[in-house]
Enzyme design. Structure first.
Site, PDB file in Angstrom:
ATOM      1  N   CYS A 156      28.222   9.865 -10.492  1.00 20.31           N
ATOM      2  CA  CYS A 156      26.788  10.141 -10.664  1.00 20.31           C
ATOM      3  C   CYS A 156      26.532  11.037 -11.876  1.00 20.31           C
ATOM      4  CB  CYS A 156      26.214  10.859  -9.444  1.00 20.31           C
ATOM      5  SG  CYS A 156      26.750  10.215  -7.875  1.00 20.31           S
ATOM      6  N   ASP A 157      27.289  12.100 -11.995  1.00 19.34           N
ATOM      7  CA  ASP A 157      26.949  13.148 -12.966  1.00 19.34           C
ATOM      8  C   ASP A 157      27.852  13.172 -14.193  1.00 19.34           C
ATOM      9  OD1 ASP A 157      24.858  13.971 -11.352  1.00 19.34           O
ATOM     10  OD2 ASP A 157      26.140  15.297 -10.184  1.00 19.34           O
ATOM     11  N   CYS A 162      29.938  14.585  -7.442  1.00 21.03           N
ATOM     12  CA  CYS A 162      29.958  13.135  -7.646  1.00 21.03           C
ATOM     13  C   CYS A 162      30.202  12.824  -9.121  1.00 21.03           C
ATOM     14  CB  CYS A 162      28.630  12.542  -7.157  1.00 21.03           C
ATOM     15  SG  CYS A 162      28.520  10.764  -7.390  1.00 21.03           S
TER      16      CYS A 162
END
Ligand SMILES: Cc1cc2nc3c(=O)[nH]c(=O)nc-3n(C[C@H](O)[C@H](O)[C@H](O)COP(=O)(O)OP(=O)(O)OC[C@H]3O[C@@H](n4cnc5c(N)ncnc54)[C@H](O)[C@@H]3O)c2cc1C
Length: 310
Positions: free
Chosen positions: A136-137, A133
């Site tokens: 997200c990261d 992701c």
């Protein structure tokens, strides 16, 4: 056979939010999860984009959601996988290896899973440099060297996003051209910190505490090389966990996602779906929670106020 007002299949962000709202509405509510309740967010090392929590570990956020649902009175059965559904009648049956339950409504929120590469080191470094992701990261790799694996729209969007954060973005694709929208490909070609390696596959991810490098293979010449990177973003697609719903007659789209309207209704009366398993375009905790809430409140109307039904 136990009788419920609503059974929620899958106790991740969407299912737990649905559970909280269903119980608060006075519905007798059961959540079933094949693992421990909490869902996919438990795998995130840090979450920095869920409103109200400037920074929280994924496992803590999932524990807080599970605690909240249990405290409010939801019955949650961990490690009880749903293996079959009969959804066509007014009374629906939910089957697991140990029981059969009857319910007036079902909310299906089983999430999806990222497709994995299946190479050496991938499982070992998951959450320690291996990510599925970018959104997200990505922010954890500001100024670093990162690798994106894949060649579709998701890989291209992730590449563009990371090019604004990382120092250098390498992209490997096993074919000789992207299978993505032209505008994305054009945008990538304007980025000076993106290097693309065509006809290239990854065979190993290496590191110590974190990812340090990858082994690449040129699939034309079969030559291998080492590339030093701090993170590997695997962007080769996702697959929704929709098989059991599909087998019970729930309509899915061409990619396997459950089709829902903006009331989270599926094609079957009394059957709702929420979160990453649906055809909603955004796959995040916030959107899963919102869909879970909608599903529970519309399910409440369906169960308690049948005259509201369309
Ligand atoms: C590593 C990682 C980092 C992420 N970081 C972020 C982030 O920073 N911010 C953000 O907003 N989003 C993030 N996401 C995305 C976020 O986790 C998902 O969008 C969200 O979890 C979707 O919730 P869901 O309830 O739809 O599905 P899930 O959370 O996947 O929950 C589905 C649940 O259903 C259960 N289940 C599946 N099949 C069955 C069955 N047959 N019977 C019973 N139970 C079943 C599963 O065990 C699971 O608990 C991240 C995801 C990952 C993997």
């Amino acid at each position: 056979m136990e009788n419920w007002d609503v059974i929620i299949v899958g106790a991740g962000s969407a299912g737990l939010a649905a559970g909280i709202y269903a119980v608060r509405s006075g519905l007798k509510t059961l959540l079933l999860d094949e693992k421990f309740a909490g869902g996919a967010i438990a795998d995130a090392s840090k979450v920095v984009n869920y409103p109200g929590f400037a920074e929280i570990s994924g496992s803590e956020l999932s524990e807080k959601m599970t605690f909240h649902a249990r405290k409010i009175g939801a019955s949650i059965h961990d490690i009880e996988s749903v293996t079959g559904l009969d959804l066509l009648g007014e009374v629906k049956t939910v089957r697991t290896p140990s029981a059969s339950y009857q319910t007036k409504a079902v909310i299906y929120s089983t999430g999806s899973h990222y497709k994995e590469l299946g190479v050496k080191g991938e499982a070992e470094f998951k959450g320690r440099g291996v990510s599925y992701c970018g959104l997200c990261d990505g922010p954890f790799f500001k100024g670093k060297r990162v690798l994106v694996v894949g060649g579709g729209n998701t890989a291209c969007v992730t590449t563009l996003y990371l090019s604004g954060l990382a120092g250098h973005v390498f992209v490997i694709h096993r074919r000789e051209a992207f299978r993505a929208e032209e505008s994305l490909v054009l945008d990538i070609s304007t980025k000076s910190n993106v290097d693309i390696k065509w006809n290239t596959e990854i065979s190993e991810i290496k590191g110590d505490k974190q990812v340090k490098s990858v082994t690449l293979t040129d699939n034309m010449t079969k030559q291998t090389s080492e590339l030093a990177v701090d993170a590997v973003f695997v962007q080769i697609g996702e697959a929704p966990n929709s098989q059991i719903a599909k087998a019970a007659g729930v309509e899915i789209d061409e990619h396997g996602y459950i089709k829902v309207n903006n009331r989270q209704e599926t094609n079957l009366p009394g059957v709702f779906a929420a979160g990453d398993v649906t055809d909603h375009p955004i796959k995040q905790v916030g959107t899963a929670v919102g869909q879970g809430i909608t599903a529970a409140l519309i399910a409440y109307g369906y169960v308690r106020r049948p005259y509201y039904r369309k």
